[in-house]
Design a protein around this motif. Structure first.
Motif, PDB file in Angstrom:
ATOM      1  N   PHE A   1     -93.297  22.052  16.911  1.00 43.71           N
ATOM      2  CA  PHE A   1     -93.931  23.141  16.168  1.00 43.71           C
ATOM      3  C   PHE A   1     -94.414  22.629  14.819  1.00 43.71           C
ATOM      4  CE2 PHE A   1     -92.138  26.632  18.722  1.00 43.71           C
ATOM      5  CZ  PHE A   1     -91.061  26.002  19.326  1.00 43.71           C
TER       6      PHE A   1
ATOM      7  N   TYR B   1     -97.916  25.241  18.450  1.00 43.55           N
ATOM      8  CA  TYR B   1     -96.815  24.802  19.308  1.00 43.55           C
ATOM      9  C   TYR B   1     -97.333  23.875  20.403  1.00 43.55           C
ATOM     10  CZ  TYR B   1     -93.601  25.082  23.289  1.00 43.55           C
ATOM     11  OH  TYR B   1     -92.792  24.780  24.350  1.00 43.55           O
TER      12      TYR B   1
ATOM     13  N   GLN C   1     -96.007  21.761  23.916  1.00 43.87           N
ATOM     14  CA  GLN C   1     -95.017  21.456  24.954  1.00 43.87           C
ATOM     15  C   GLN C   1     -95.460  20.125  25.543  1.00 43.87           C
ATOM     16  OE1 GLN C   1     -94.232  23.197  29.302  1.00 43.87           O
ATOM     17  NE2 GLN C   1     -93.833  24.686  27.705  1.00 43.87           N
TER      18      GLN C   1
ATOM     19  N   LEU D   1     -99.971  24.681  23.571  1.00 48.24           N
ATOM     20  CA  LEU D   1     -99.931  25.959  24.278  1.00 48.24           C
ATOM     21  C   LEU D   1    -100.209  27.155  23.379  1.00 48.24           C
ATOM     22  CD1 LEU D   1     -96.992  25.489  26.804  1.00 48.24           C
ATOM     23  CD2 LEU D   1     -99.420  24.944  27.044  1.00 48.24           C
ATOM     24  N   ASP D   2    -100.018  27.016  22.094  1.00 52.60           N
ATOM     25  CA  ASP D   2    -100.204  28.148  21.195  1.00 52.60           C
ATOM     26  C   ASP D   2    -100.732  27.620  19.865  1.00 52.60           C
ATOM     27  OD1 ASP D   2    -100.126  30.441  19.635  1.00 52.60           O
ATOM     28  OD2 ASP D   2     -98.074  30.988  20.185  1.00 52.60           O
TER      29      ASP D   2
ATOM     30  N   LYS E   1     -87.562  20.680  19.318  1.00 45.77           N
ATOM     31  CA  LYS E   1     -86.349  21.067  20.040  1.00 45.77           C
ATOM     32  C   LYS E   1     -86.388  20.461  21.420  1.00 45.77           C
ATOM     33  CE  LYS E   1     -87.953  25.792  21.197  1.00 45.77           C
ATOM     34  NZ  LYS E   1     -87.800  25.955  22.638  1.00 45.77           N
TER      35      LYS E   1
ATOM     36  N   LEU F   1     -87.366  24.137  26.380  1.00 42.23           N
ATOM     37  CA  LEU F   1     -88.224  25.311  26.260  1.00 42.23           C
ATOM     38  C   LEU F   1     -87.445  26.559  25.874  1.00 42.23           C
ATOM     39  CD1 LEU F   1     -90.323  24.758  29.509  1.00 42.23           C
ATOM     40  CD2 LEU F   1     -90.601  23.714  27.254  1.00 42.23           C
ATOM     41  N   ALA F   2     -86.134  26.472  25.894  1.00 43.09           N
ATOM     42  CA  ALA F   2     -85.307  27.655  25.673  1.00 43.09           C
ATOM     43  C   ALA F   2     -85.241  28.011  24.196  1.00 43.09           C
ATOM     44  CB  ALA F   2     -83.904  27.406  26.211  1.00 43.09           C
TER      45      ALA F   2
ATOM     46  N   GLN G   1     -84.115  24.713  16.480  1.00 41.30           N
ATOM     47  CA  GLN G   1     -85.257  23.908  16.094  1.00 41.30           C
ATOM     48  C   GLN G   1     -84.813  23.004  14.950  1.00 41.30           C
ATOM     49  OE1 GLN G   1     -88.999  25.920  15.415  1.00 41.30           O
ATOM     50  NE2 GLN G   1     -88.705  27.301  17.151  1.00 41.30           N
TER      51      GLN G   1
ATOM     52  N   TYR H   1     -81.269  30.107   8.729  1.00 40.23           N
ATOM     53  CA  TYR H   1     -81.496  28.731   8.302  1.00 40.23           C
ATOM     54  C   TYR H   1     -81.178  28.598   6.811  1.00 40.23           C
ATOM     55  CZ  TYR H   1     -83.687  27.097  12.607  1.00 40.23           C
ATOM     56  OH  TYR H   1     -83.914  26.701  13.917  1.00 40.23           O
TER      57      TYR H   1
ATOM     58  N   LEU I   1     -80.453  24.800  10.723  1.00 38.75           N
ATOM     59  CA  LEU I   1     -79.769  25.938  11.334  1.00 38.75           C
ATOM     60  C   LEU I   1     -78.348  26.062  10.816  1.00 38.75           C
ATOM     61  CD1 LEU I   1     -79.886  28.193  13.507  1.00 38.75           C
ATOM     62  CD2 LEU I   1     -78.761  26.564  15.034  1.00 38.75           C
TER      63      LEU I   1
ATOM     64  N   ASP J   1     -88.390  35.118  23.828  1.00 39.11           N
ATOM     65  CA  ASP J   1     -88.718  34.159  24.871  1.00 39.11           C
ATOM     66  C   ASP J   1     -90.110  34.489  25.392  1.00 39.11           C
ATOM     67  OD1 ASP J   1     -87.075  33.060  27.943  1.00 39.11           O
ATOM     68  OD2 ASP J   1     -88.954  32.480  26.989  1.00 39.11           O
TER      69      ASP J   1
ATOM     70  N   GLY K   1     -92.384  30.458  27.847  1.00 40.76           N
ATOM     71  CA  GLY K   1     -92.785  29.059  27.829  1.00 40.76           C
ATOM     72  C   GLY K   1     -94.019  28.783  27.001  1.00 40.76           C
ATOM     73  N   THR K   2     -94.937  29.752  26.940  1.00 42.22           N
ATOM     74  CA  THR K   2     -96.187  29.464  26.244  1.00 42.22           C
ATOM     75  C   THR K   2     -96.044  29.476  24.741  1.00 42.22           C
ATOM     76  OG1 THR K   2     -96.797  31.798  26.388  1.00 42.22           O
ATOM     77  CG2 THR K   2     -97.607  30.344  28.126  1.00 42.22           C
ATOM     78  N   SER K   3     -95.051  30.213  24.224  1.00 38.17           N
ATOM     79  CA  SER K   3     -94.884  30.271  22.773  1.00 38.17           C
ATOM     80  C   SER K   3     -93.793  29.335  22.290  1.00 38.17           C
ATOM     81  CB  SER K   3     -94.553  31.692  22.330  1.00 38.17           C
ATOM     82  OG  SER K   3     -93.208  31.994  22.645  1.00 38.17           O
ATOM     83  N   GLY K   4     -93.017  28.806  23.248  1.00 38.80           N
ATOM     84  CA  GLY K   4     -91.930  27.922  22.844  1.00 38.80           C
ATOM     85  C   GLY K   4     -90.837  28.620  22.085  1.00 38.80           C
ATOM     86  N   SER K   5     -90.865  29.962  22.080  1.00 39.39           N
ATOM     87  CA  SER K   5     -89.917  30.736  21.275  1.00 39.39           C
ATOM     88  C   SER K   5     -90.089  30.409  19.800  1.00 39.39           C
ATOM     89  CB  SER K   5     -88.480  30.479  21.727  1.00 39.39           C
ATOM     90  OG  SER K   5     -88.297  30.816  23.078  1.00 39.39           O
ATOM     91  N   ARG K   6     -91.324  30.532  19.338  1.00 41.50           N
ATOM     92  CA  ARG K   6     -91.615  30.269  17.931  1.00 41.50           C
ATOM     93  C   ARG K   6     -90.825  31.204  17.039  1.00 41.50           C
ATOM     94  NH1 ARG K   6     -97.728  32.791  17.821  1.00 41.50           N
ATOM     95  NH2 ARG K   6     -97.282  34.169  16.077  1.00 41.50           N
ATOM     96  N   LEU K   7     -90.512  30.744  15.835  1.00 41.69           N
ATOM     97  CA  LEU K   7     -89.710  31.524  14.905  1.00 41.69           C
ATOM     98  C   LEU K   7     -90.596  32.314  13.952  1.00 41.69           C
ATOM     99  CD1 LEU K   7     -87.030  28.825  14.052  1.00 41.69           C
ATOM    100  CD2 LEU K   7     -86.672  30.899  15.387  1.00 41.69           C
TER     101      LEU K   7
END
Lengths: 114, 116
Positions: free
Chosen positions: A33, A48, A50, A55-56, A95, A98-99, A103, B36, B46, B95, B98-104
């Motif tokens: 990221f 982001y 992957q 992807l974003d 990270k 993908l979960a 980070q 954080y 973290l 979540d 997958g496409t966002s990667g779980s951005r913060l």
């Protein structure tokens, strides 16, 4: 082990110059990221990856911002024709998968545009 | 749109006291809430994280309290020490498949000063 590293740590650019910021993520980390942190603010998402796939990129503020990760490891954030409002700290984070997991952030590159 | 609001902006406590930082979120899709810690010139690290299936999580001197119905969560630092002086950020993610990667999405930050 080694953490996320970023270079340069500090960059001063004249308005209109192009800059390139480098991120070396933790080895083997799939997700990468970029965040922008303005002075006194929380980090804001830019883009982001992957592996090598971007992807974003919904957080990139303008088409002057471009990021790549061609081999799925090192990433570069490029800012063309820098403006004063681009002055900020640019943070890279990675990270393992993908979960929703920790980070790991690098120390950031502080960009000052004069 | 500010999706995560954090308060206070700054906080001063005495050594041994309790530091409390609060956050509120808007997006009900958020399901992961980390805190954080950031020292000057360093990237955020973290501290502790919680998911909405529990109302409280404790790790050492740090506790997260979570109120799903109110869409609020808070960080409590017990027995605050001068070495805890730093900027604290709450964050949230969901979540994205997958496409966002779980951005913060981060709050604005709280600058904590613990006086000796």
């Amino acid at each position: 082990g080694a953490g996320v590293s970023q270079s340069p740590r500090y960059k001063v650019a004249k308005r209109g110059q192009d800059v390139a910021l480098r991120c070396d993520p933790i080895s083997g980390h799939v997700s990468l990221f970029w965040y922008q942190q303005a002075l006194g603010q929380g980090p804001e998402f830019l883009t982001y990856f992957q592996n090598e796939a971007q992807l974003d990129k919904s957080g990139l503020p303008s088409d002057r911002f471009f990021a790549e990760r061609p081999e799925g490891s090192v990433s570069t954030l490029k800012i063309q024709r820098t403006q004063q409002e681009d002055s900020a700290v640019y943070l890279c984070a990675s990270k393992p998968g993908l979960a929703q997991e920790t980070q790991y952030f690098g120390p950031g590159t502080r960009l000052l545009v004069l | 749109q500010q999706q995560v609001k954090q308060s206070p902006q700054s906080l001063i406590v005495q050594k041994g006291g309790i530091s409390i930082i609060n956050c509120a979120y808007e997006n009900t899709a958020f399901d992961y809430f980390p805190w954080y810690q950031q020292f000057p010139g360093k990237g955020p690290a973290l501290l502790i994280a919680i998911r909405p299936d529990v109302s409280e999580k404790k790790e050492g001197r740090f506790t997260i309290s979570f109120n799903k119905s109110a869409k609020q969560f808070s960080l409590h630092i017990m027995d605050s020490q001068p070495g805890d002086s730093a900027t604290y950020f709450c964050a949230a993610s969901h979540d994205g498949g997958g496409t966002s990667g779980s951005r913060l999405t981060f709050g604005e930050g709280t600058q904590l000063t613990v006086n000796p």
